[in-house]
Design a protein around this motif. Structure first.
Motif, PDB file in Angstrom:
ATOM      1  N   LEU A 132       0.809  -1.207   0.000  1.00  0.00           N
ATOM      2  CA  LEU A 132       0.000   0.000   0.000  1.00  0.00           C
ATOM      3  C   LEU A 132       0.849   1.268   0.000  1.00  0.00           C
ATOM      4  N   LYS A 133       1.895   1.242   0.790  1.00  0.00           N
ATOM      5  CA  LYS A 133       2.660   2.472   0.969  1.00  0.00           C
ATOM      6  C   LYS A 133       4.108   2.115   1.244  1.00  0.00           C
ATOM      7  N   ALA A 134       5.044   2.918   0.722  1.00  0.00           N
ATOM      8  CA  ALA A 134       6.480   2.700   0.967  1.00  0.00           C
ATOM      9  C   ALA A 134       7.180   4.039   0.997  1.00  0.00           C
ATOM     10  N   THR A 135       8.291   4.072   1.779  1.00  0.00           N
ATOM     11  CA  THR A 135       9.050   5.328   1.843  1.00  0.00           C
ATOM     12  C   THR A 135       9.601   5.674   0.453  1.00  0.00           C
ATOM     13  N   GLU A 136      10.126   4.691  -0.224  1.00  0.00           N
ATOM     14  CA  GLU A 136      10.560   4.832  -1.616  1.00  0.00           C
ATOM     15  C   GLU A 136       9.761   3.838  -2.432  1.00  0.00           C
ATOM     16  N   PRO A 137       8.721   4.292  -3.103  1.00  0.00           N
ATOM     17  CA  PRO A 137       7.808   3.353  -3.765  1.00  0.00           C
ATOM     18  C   PRO A 137       8.485   2.497  -4.829  1.00  0.00           C
ATOM     19  N   GLY A 138       9.423   2.946  -5.430  1.00  0.00           N
ATOM     20  CA  GLY A 138      10.029   2.167  -6.504  1.00  0.00           C
ATOM     21  C   GLY A 138      11.109   1.209  -6.069  1.00  0.00           C
ATOM     22  N   LEU A 139      11.427   1.195  -4.781  1.00  0.00           N
ATOM     23  CA  LEU A 139      12.515   0.331  -4.320  1.00  0.00           C
ATOM     24  C   LEU A 139      12.037  -1.067  -4.015  1.00  0.00           C
ATOM     25  N   VAL A 199       8.373 -10.018  -0.673  1.00  0.00           N
ATOM     26  CA  VAL A 199       8.780  -8.621  -0.766  1.00  0.00           C
ATOM     27  C   VAL A 199      10.174  -8.597  -1.364  1.00  0.00           C
ATOM     28  N   ARG A 200      10.232  -7.958  -2.448  1.00  0.00           N
ATOM     29  CA  ARG A 200      11.521  -7.924  -3.163  1.00  0.00           C
ATOM     30  C   ARG A 200      11.861  -6.468  -3.476  1.00  0.00           C
ATOM     31  N   THR A 201      13.198  -6.326  -3.674  1.00  0.00           N
ATOM     32  CA  THR A 201      13.637  -5.020  -4.160  1.00  0.00           C
ATOM     33  C   THR A 201      13.369  -4.965  -5.643  1.00  0.00           C
ATOM     34  N   ALA A 202      12.877  -3.809  -6.033  1.00  0.00           N
ATOM     35  CA  ALA A 202      12.566  -3.664  -7.443  1.00  0.00           C
ATOM     36  C   ALA A 202      13.801  -3.238  -8.244  1.00  0.00           C
ATOM     37  N   HIS A 253      13.614   2.222   5.895  1.00  0.00           N
ATOM     38  CA  HIS A 253      12.473   2.261   4.985  1.00  0.00           C
ATOM     39  C   HIS A 253      11.228   1.727   5.716  1.00  0.00           C
ATOM     40  N   ARG A 254      10.126   2.302   5.344  1.00  0.00           N
ATOM     41  CA  ARG A 254       8.857   1.877   5.968  1.00  0.00           C
ATOM     42  C   ARG A 254       7.923   1.415   4.884  1.00  0.00           C
ATOM     43  N   LEU A 255       7.516   0.153   5.020  1.00  0.00           N
ATOM     44  CA  LEU A 255       6.639  -0.459   4.024  1.00  0.00           C
ATOM     45  C   LEU A 255       5.317  -0.831   4.709  1.00  0.00           C
ATOM     46  N   LEU A 256       4.175  -0.529   4.063  1.00  0.00           N
ATOM     47  CA  LEU A 256       2.852  -0.937   4.570  1.00  0.00           C
ATOM     48  C   LEU A 256       2.282  -1.943   3.605  1.00  0.00           C
ATOM     49  N   VAL A 257       2.163  -3.199   4.078  1.00  0.00           N
ATOM     50  CA  VAL A 257       1.731  -4.310   3.239  1.00  0.00           C
ATOM     51  C   VAL A 257       0.340  -4.729   3.699  1.00  0.00           C
ATOM     52  N   LEU A 258      -0.614  -4.911   2.751  1.00  0.00           N
ATOM     53  CA  LEU A 258      -1.989  -5.360   3.038  1.00  0.00           C
ATOM     54  C   LEU A 258      -2.169  -6.756   2.503  1.00  0.00           C
TER      55      LEU A 258
END
Length: 1659
Positions: free
Chosen positions: A969-976, A986-989, A1000-1005
């Motif tokens: 849903l949300k990430a500090t750096e969306p493209g990372l 969850v992988r690095t892009a 980094h802060r990731l919000l996963v649903l």
């Protein structure tokens, strides 16, 4: 030659003999003897010879004989001894009956000379007869309702004996119900009177047998008995009742006869004859009876005559419905006559003086009253007289006018005036009445009277005086001296005393001229009450004939005491009699007269009465009892006073009578209850008919005034349905069932009312005691099924339990089975919550059957069971499973360094957990990322910081929703970073670089695919590190948490035990928390993790999902992270981080939260939220906004499942979930909901389901004035005694008003009147009732009834009212004495009127009614003569003859009549009955002197002196007297009907020797009556012829030689001649003599004696 005797000497001899004979007869007295009855024959009575002053031989020689009336001889005379003996045994009862004394009259006849002596034999009574009842058995029927004190006169016994030997006393056999009085009749006879002592009960004893004994006064006494059989009659205990007490009807006065007016109807609950009703008028006036008639069967009232409004405007009649048993019910019919205009004015003359003296200024000529029966203008009048007359009209009060002279009148100018009084009304057309009167002017007395002559001469008789009882022979006077005669003259002139009396009471001594008493005189016997007592007599002088009138005045001496005819005088006096009231008493009788007669009365000393002595105006005095002090029957019910009558003698004599005063009760005492308050407890299961309590009141009055009737006073409808009161006994019984749960206490006011209208009150408090008759009830408020599994402490149901009983019967325990994962938690006011004890597992048990048992603690214990079924629903409680345990991430930008993990804790091939599902917890993971892995860098989920506390399933769970999707849903750096949707990786892009941030802060649903999709979110904090060391794994923290949980339990227990002592402390804590809340925004500290326990590179993972509950977590936050919203099941709490950055201990958080919860719950429970609304407000009206009042948002209210819960099934309120508004569900009626309860409060609860929370609330329904006061009885009947004093109060029935507070009844008013006002009183329960107060004394005769309107007003605005009619019946008291139409009646009645003849009818009226107006007539203080002659009907007043009248005995009777009413008042009148004479008596001739042998040749010789009389009067008593015409006699009248029979000329015996004379006395009545008396008068010879010899010479020879010398033939001739001469000699008493020698004469005489003896024998 022999010389003849003088003629005068012969006449004196004859007169003296006659006079001596008369004196002998006059001097004879009556001899009296007495003896006891039943003496044997031959019993000695007396020696008659001795009593007559004769010797025994003289008695026999005079030929004494005993004579008596009839053929029966009771006495015999013994000639030899002169003894008088009984001839036979005497029985007094057979001879005389009831007459006492018993006297047998006889005469003693002495033949030679003739003398007749009167004799009396008194036979004295002995006690030889016992009392005897005519009936051996006396039947007496007495109703069982008879009151103690009721008398029952019994038949008297007969006793032939008299005096003290007759019946003297009665006694009754011993019993518990009756005693006996011995009463006296007016004639002296005694009779028994049975008096009831104790109330009878026929059911207990239907018959009583007593022995009545009569005892006489003999010694020893004799007795007689009779059986008294008393049959107790059953009473008829149901009276007829009318459905209406009052019927009102209007009838036009021109209604035709026979028109129906109204039909009344009553019913009687009795059967048979007791239930058969008969209708009649009750105590109706003559007006009602004459105008109406009632059908006795149907009750229909019809007109009987034409009505007249002017005569009677309204009729009020009492209709009585009587049953066959004597009971009756009554109703009143009020008939109003409607008027038409048809009457002219009327003038009633009250006083008219037709003769006015002249010269009198302003004299009242007439007083009159004008009236017009019409009403309105038709009844208004004007009055006038003509002008030009010296009179004027003066109006006075109430249409009265006075006609007076305007000035002084002059008879000489005008002697007569004709005045016309004109009265005119103001009606249309005008009607007038004229009344003419004539006024005469009378002359004044201005001439003195003048006599026709200057002097008058009156001849007075001689008067002599003697005191009565003076001894016989006493000297009175010397008549010779009084008449101027010498003593010898009285004798010479033939003086005699002549009187009208049959007994000669005077004796004249002819020698001395003294007038002496011949016998002792009794003035009372001779003259009775006549004063002076004059005995007229005449002195008769025969030669020459002369009569002198004289009078003997017998003076009274005090030899008689005053005597009362009745020794006991009963007197009934009302206790309300005012002091000064006088009561006429019976006067005493005194035979003496003058100063010796009755002079004074006295009464025995007492505090209540004194005596006034009144003069009747006729010389007699009578006593009058005067009341000095008010009587009180309750203090002294009876007084016995001694009335003494004293005469004026010296010394005075006296007589007494007992005045027994019975104080008659009036209603002056109100009933009083023994207790003013009765308290009683009654179990609620008491059966109908059970006795609750018996109230008792007493009334000191007697009779109907003391008869108490019990009734409810102002009883509500509920009380009347529950209880019934016996009006007679005061016993209170159950009429309906009690219900403690409905009413716990009844307060009853009971009124005891007596027969006179006074009342007393008491209060009965009935406390209903509870019994365990109601099982507990369970009311389900909320029930949730199914229940999601894995939900800890989930609310399954909310319910309320109640028990209508009280005490232990109402205490309850609630339970469920122990082997279920559910618990019951009590809440406020018997609310319980059924919750899961732990999370349920649907895979283990999908359904639970729960039985909720509610048991009370009563005896016996009652219980209620309620079963529910709870289904467990499945939840997504199994996490998705990864296909492999670890994943390797490669960082392409890195140098290929790898992350190394200590083998002991973390293997090199770290497990990469990429996602979470819809789990019940959120986790924190440590993630290690290999550097330089490029796009293939891997996360490694090492271990959760907070271990999973849920129990692990022991078997494979069946997953229904295995598929889920992951989304970043949300990430500090969306493209990372990127998250794979299906596998959660969850992988690095792109490859990491040093330019990338270290954190980094990731919000996963994560979302599953269930029917209702569930989701969870997780926040990943990624730390980029150069190397990867072994992370710190705080595994021991789980154990610490367990220990902390145990400590929490301890705190909770302590808090529950100390709630009361920590209340204040809790409030302080609450304030502290509020202060902390205010400072939360100022908190700027950051969170730092101690190095020793929490490495700085650890990731803090928090998450929330769509779960059924919110939880508290201990979370490490980075600085500036703000606040975390946390939910509590009962309150919304906001917590902030401490400024210092330290963590708040978990135990303190829970403790503070619990205490705060407790404080708010207590405050909330103590003060429920209150709302109010007016009754009758329309449905859906707004009450309040509940969301705002609870501090909740609108959506939150809906989300928390809010509901309104109230008792019962009827919901008065509804909640709008969208707006939070609380609305009325329907229109509310306060009276229907709460009745009289104030305030009217409807309690309800606001239930919040998630989390569970209760709020108490109240809705007060405010009253509006929508009901008017209503009287249960539209008409109240009130009986008020006219003797009630002003100020007396009479409570009335109150009105009912369903409204409360100020809208309830506030005041009572009464229609304007001059007698009563009304006060508004307040009862102890606050209700108001009216009390009628008497302002002015009532007078039933003036106004017998009143109709008032009672109005009840409430306090509303505007006020409402209700009315009732108060019908006041003025109860009569005996305040009017009977009054006779005439105070004096005069009537004439012939003396030959037959027995039973109606003499006159007296009539009296009494303005009172009922028993007080029932008049009884009787003779008042009647003498024995009047009582024996007349009788009066006590009901009609008819006076009738009881025996024959005799004008000659009594010419007139003055009878006093008393009319007595039912009380103690009486009126009197006098009836003068004049007896009219009829010619029923023939004249009587009384011979005073008679000389049967009259010498010849005497001129005007007195032959007889006699008197004539006729008892009749007027013409019937006038008399003429005559004899035959052809006789030489004539009658010469003297004074006072005396006649003298005289010879008309000298008689000649030789011509006629005997005369038969008939004296005829004739009256002048119609028809004429006559009396004849025959007398024989013999003419005696006188020597009026000289002897003649047949030859001139005779030759006589001596007698002694006759036989020898004379020859026989010559001897015989000589004898014959001598005999012839001897006869002549014997007839004329001649003595012969011859001039011869003495010897020769003697011889001749001897010869004569011898010769005359044979001749005498032959004659």
């Amino acid at each position: 030659m022999e010389m003849p005797l003088p003629k005068a000497l012969a006449k004196r001899q004859v007169t003296a003999i006659i006079f001596l004979l008369l004196l002998w007869e006059a001097g004879s007295a009556t001899i009296k003897y007495s003896l006891l009855e039943e003496r044997d024959s031959g019993f000695f009575v007396a020696n008659l010879a001795k009593d007559l002053g004769l010797s025994v031989g003289e008695l026999a020689a005079r030929g004494a004989r005993i004579l008596s009336k009839g053929n029966r001889q009771h006495l015999q005379l013994e000639q030899k001894s002169g003894n008088l003996l009984l001839k036979e045994r005497l029985d007094r009862e057979e001879l005389c009956g009831d007459t006492d004394p018993c006297i047998l009259h006889f005469q003693v006849l002495l033949k030679t000379p003739v003398q007749l002596i009167q004799g009396e034999l008194q036979v004295q009574d002995v006690n030889d007869h016992a009392p005897e009842f005519l009936e051996n058995e006396i039947l007496l029927k007495i109703p069982e309702s008879s009151h103690p004190g009721t008398p029952y006169p019994l038949n008297i016994a007969q006793d032939l004996d008299v005096g003290s030997n007759t019946v003297q006393n009665y006694i009754i056999s011993t019993n518990s119900h009756f005693h006996l009085f011995t009463r006296n009749h007016s004639d002296g006879r005694k009779y028994p009177e049975l008096v009831l002592d104790k109330a009878l009960d026929r059911e207990e004893q239907p018959e009583i047998r007593l022995t009545l004994t009569a005892m006489d006064g003999g010694s020893p006494p004799r007795t007689g008995t009779s059986q008294v059989v008393i049959v107790i009659l059953d009473i008829n205990d149901n009276a007829p009742e009318f459905p209406q007490r009052l019927y009102e009807v209007q009838v036009p006065e021109n209604s035709p006869i026979g028109s129906p007016v109204i039909t009344v109807s009553a019913r009687d609950l009795d059967a048979g004859t007791h239930g058969e009703l008969s209708y009649s008028f009750f105590q109706s006036s003559n007006q009602v009876i004459q105008a109406f008639e009632i059908n006795t069967v149907t009750g229909e009232i019809r007109l009987k005559k034409v009505l007249d409004f002017e005569e009677i405007q309204s009729y009020r009649m009492e209709i009585e419905a009587s049953d066959g048993g004597g009971l009756s019910g009554k109703c009143t019919v009020a008939i109003e006559v409607m008027d038409v205009n048809d009457n002219a004015p009327e003038l009633t003359m009250s006083l008219l003086i037709g003769d006015i003296p002249e010269n009198s200024p302003e004299t009242v000529v007439a007083i009159f009253r004008i009236s017009d029966p019409d009403s309105g203008d038709n009844g208004k009048m004007i009055c006038s007289i003509q002008d030009h007359v010296p009179f004027l009209l003066k109006p006075t009060v109430e249409n009265f006018y006075t006609l007076v002279t305007e000035g002084s009148l002059n008879r000489e100018m005008r002697a007569q005036y004709n005045i016309t009084i004109t009265v005119m009304d103001l009606g249309t057309p005008r009607l007038k009445t004229e009344h003419s009167i004539t006024v005469l002017v009378s002359d004044v007395n201005d001439n003195a009277p003048a006599f026709t002559q200057t002097s008058y001469t009156l001849a007075e008789p001689l008067r002599y005086f003697v005191a009565e009882e003076t001894e016989r022979g006493s000297f009175l006077a010397n008549l010779a001296s009084d008449l101027g005669l010498g003593a010898g003259q009285l004798s010479a002139r033939g003086s005699r005393i002549v009187s009208d009396q049959s007994i000669q009471f005077l004796l004249l001594n002819l020698l001395t001229g003294d007038l002496l008493l011949n016998e002792k005189l009794d003035r009372e016997e001779l003259c009775g009450p006549t004063e002076p007592c004059v005995l007229p007599f005449q002195l008769l002088l025969e030669k020459p004939f002369q009569i002198f009138r004289a009078e003997l005045w017998v003076r009274d001496i005090n030899d008689h005491s005053p005597v009362f005819l009745d020794t006991e005088i009963p007197l009934k006096i009302l206790e309300s009699t005012t002091p000064g009231t006088a009561f006429l008493l019976e006067s005493a009788q005194d035979s003496d007269v003058g100063n010796n007669s009755l002079r004074n009365y006295a009464i025995s000393p007492n505090a209540y009465f004194h005596i006034n002595v009144r003069d009747s105006g006729e010389g007699t005095i009578y006593p009058e009892l005067v009341l000095d002090q008010v009587l009180d029957r309750e203090e002294i019910p009876e007084l016995s006073l001694t009335l003494t009558a004293v005469d004026g003698g010296s010394p005075p004599r006296s007589g007494t009578a007992l005045v027994r005063i019975l104080v008659v009760d009036i209603n002056d005492n109100a009933p009083e209850f023994v207790q003013s308050l009765y308290k009683v407890q009654m179990p609620e299961d008491s059966p109908i008919g059970s006795r609750v309590v018996a109230v008792s009141a007493r009334d000191l009055d007697t009779g109907s005034n003391g008869e108490i009737v019990y009734a409810f006073f102002y009883a509500t409808e509920r009380i009347l349905k529950t209880f019934q009161l016996n009006s007679t006994s005061g016993s209170l019984h159950l009429k309906g069932e009690l219900n403690y749960e409905a009413i716990q206490t009844y307060t009853l006011t009971i009124q005891a009312k007596d027969g006179g209208g006074l009342s007393g009150k008491c209060t009965v408090v009935v406390e209903v005691t509870d019994v365990n008759d109601n099982p507990p009830e369970l009311l389900m408020s909320s029930f949730t099924s199914p229940i999601a599994e894995n939900s800890p402490e989930t609310v399954v149901a909310v319910f309320r339990i109640r028990d209508k009983d009280s005490g232990n019967n109402g205490k309850m325990v609630c339970s469920i089975h122990d082997d279920l994962p559910f618990v019951l938690k009590p809440s406020v006011e018997n609310f319980y919550t059924l919750m899961t004890e732990k999370p349920l597992d649907r895979e283990r048990n999908t359904e639970y059957n729960i039985t909720i048992t509610v048991t009370d603690l009563g005896s016996p214990k009652l219980k209620t069971e309620h079963s529910i079924t709870v289904l467990v629903s499945d939840v997504n409680d199994n996490a998705p499973a990864f296909t492999q345990t670890s994943y390797t991430l490669r960082d392409r930008a890195a140098s290929g360094g790898r992350c190394s993990v200590t083998e002991g804790h973390f293997p090199g091939h770290l497990v990469d957990v990429s996602g979470t599902g819809s789990l019940s917890r959120s986790y924190q993971y440590e993630i290690c990322l290999t550097g330089g892995s490029g796009t293939t860098s891997e996360f490694k989920f090492l271990k959760p910081i907070i271990p999973n506390l849920l129990p692990q399933s022991t078997r494979k769970e069946v997953e229904e929703n295995p598929s889920f999707r992951n989304n970043l849903l949300k990430a500090t750096e969306p493209g990372l970073f990127a998250v794979w949707a299906h596998n959660g990786e969850v992988r690095t892009a792109r490859p990491l670089s040093e330019r990338d941030a270290a954190k980094h802060r990731l919000l996963v649903l994560v979302k599953d695919n269930g029917e209702r999709p569930l989701s969870a979110s997780v926040t990943l904090h990624v730390l980029l590190v150069d190397g990867f060391s072994q992370p710190y794994l705080p595994l021991p923290e789980a154990a610490a948490d367990q220990a902390q949980a145990d400590s929490l339990t301890v705190y909770l227990v302590v808090a529950l035990a100390s709630v009361s002592s920590l209340f204040l402390f809790s409030v302080l804590l609450f304030v502290a928390v509020r202060l902390c809340r205010r400072n939360r925004a100022a908190s700027g500290g950051r969170f730092s993790v101690p190095e020793g326990h929490f490495p700085g590179h650890l990731v803090d993972v928090t998450g929330t999902g769509t779960l059924s509950q919110s939880y508290q977590y201990e979370v490490c936050l980075t600085g500036g992270s703000g606040t975390i919203l946390q939910n509590h099941p009962h309150r919304r709490l906001y917590r902030t981080m401490e400024p210092s950055g330290k963590l708040i201990c978990r135990q303190r958080q829970v403790l503070f939260s619990f205490l705060l919860l407790l404080v708010l719950s207590v405050v909330g429970a103590a003060a429920p939220r209150r709302y109010s609304v007016l009754e009758e407000t329309e449905g859906s009206s707004f009450v309040t906004n509940l969301a705002k009042d609870l501090g909740l948002g609108q959506r939150e209210l809906s989300r928390r499942g809010v509901r309104v819960v109230s008792k019962g099934n009827k919901l008065h309120l509804q909640l709008d979930q969208e707006t939070g508004d609380l609305l009325l569900n329907e229109k509310l009626d306060r009276e229907e909901l709460c009745g009289h309860t104030e305030p009217c409060v409807l309690r309800f609860q606001v239930l919040l389901e998630s989390p569970l929370e209760f709020f108490q609330a109240e809705l007060q329904v405010v009253d509006i004035n929508d009901h008017s006061p209503v009287f249960l009885d539209k008409e109240m009947l009130l009986q008020v005694s006219e003797s009630s004093p002003p100020g007396t109060t009479f409570p009335l029935k109150n009105a009912q008003d369903m409204d409360v507070g100020p809208n309830n009844i506030e005041n009572y008013i009464i229609s304007p009147n001059s007698y009563f006002r009304v006060l508004t009183r307040k009862r102890s329960d606050g209700r108001k009732y009216p009390e009628l107060v008497l302002d002015k004394a009532l007078d039933r005769e003036e106004e017998p009834e009143l109709r008032l309107t009672l109005t009840a007003l409430d306090g509303g605005s505007p006020p409402r009212s209700g009315t009732a009619q108060v019908y006041i019946e003025v109860v009569d008291v005996n305040d009017n004495a009977p009054e006779f139409e005439q105070p004096f009646y005069r009537v004439q009645i012939p003396e030959d009127s037959p027995i039973g003849f109606l003499v006159v009818t007296v009539s009296a009226t009494d303005a009172d009614i009922g028993i007080n107006g029932e008049i009884s007539y009787s003779l008042f203080q009647a003498s024995e003569e009047i009582s024996n002659t007349f009788t009066i009907n006590p009901l009609t007043g008819e006076i009738q003859l009881k025996k024959h009248l005799d004008f000659e005995t009594i010419q007139s009777y003055e009878v006093n009549i008393e009319a007595r009413d039912g009380g103690s008042f009486s009126g009197k009148c006098t009836v003068l009955i004049q007896v009219m004479d009829v010619n029923d008596h023939a004249p009587e001739l009384t011979m005073s002197a008679f000389t049967s042998l009259i010498p010849e040749n005497l001129p005007e010789t007195v032959v007889a002196v006699f008197s004539v009389s006729d008892l009749d009067s007027e013409e019937n008593g006038k008399i003429s007297c005559s004899i035959q015409d052809d006789l030489p006699f004539f009658l010469k009248s003297s004074l006072e009907n005396f006649y003298t029979l005289l010879t008309e000329r000298p008689l000649d015996r030789e011509s006629r020797a005997e005369y038969n004379i008939t004296i005829t006395v004739t009256d002048l009545g119609t028809p004429r009556l006559q009396t004849q008396l025959n007398i024989t008068v013999l003419v005696s010879d006188v020597n009026d012829n000289a002897p003649a010899f047949t030859q001139t010479s005779y030759t006589l020879f001596p007698i002694f030689s006759t036989s020898r010398i004379l020859p026989p033939v010559l001897n015989q001739k000589i004898v014959k001649r001598v005999v012839a001469l001897q006869a002549k000699i014997m007839e004329n008493r001649i003595a012969y003599a011859a001039p011869v020698s003495s010897q020769t004469v003697s011889h001749r005489l001897e010869a004569k004696e011898e010769l005359s003896q044979p001749e005498q024998n032959r004659e």
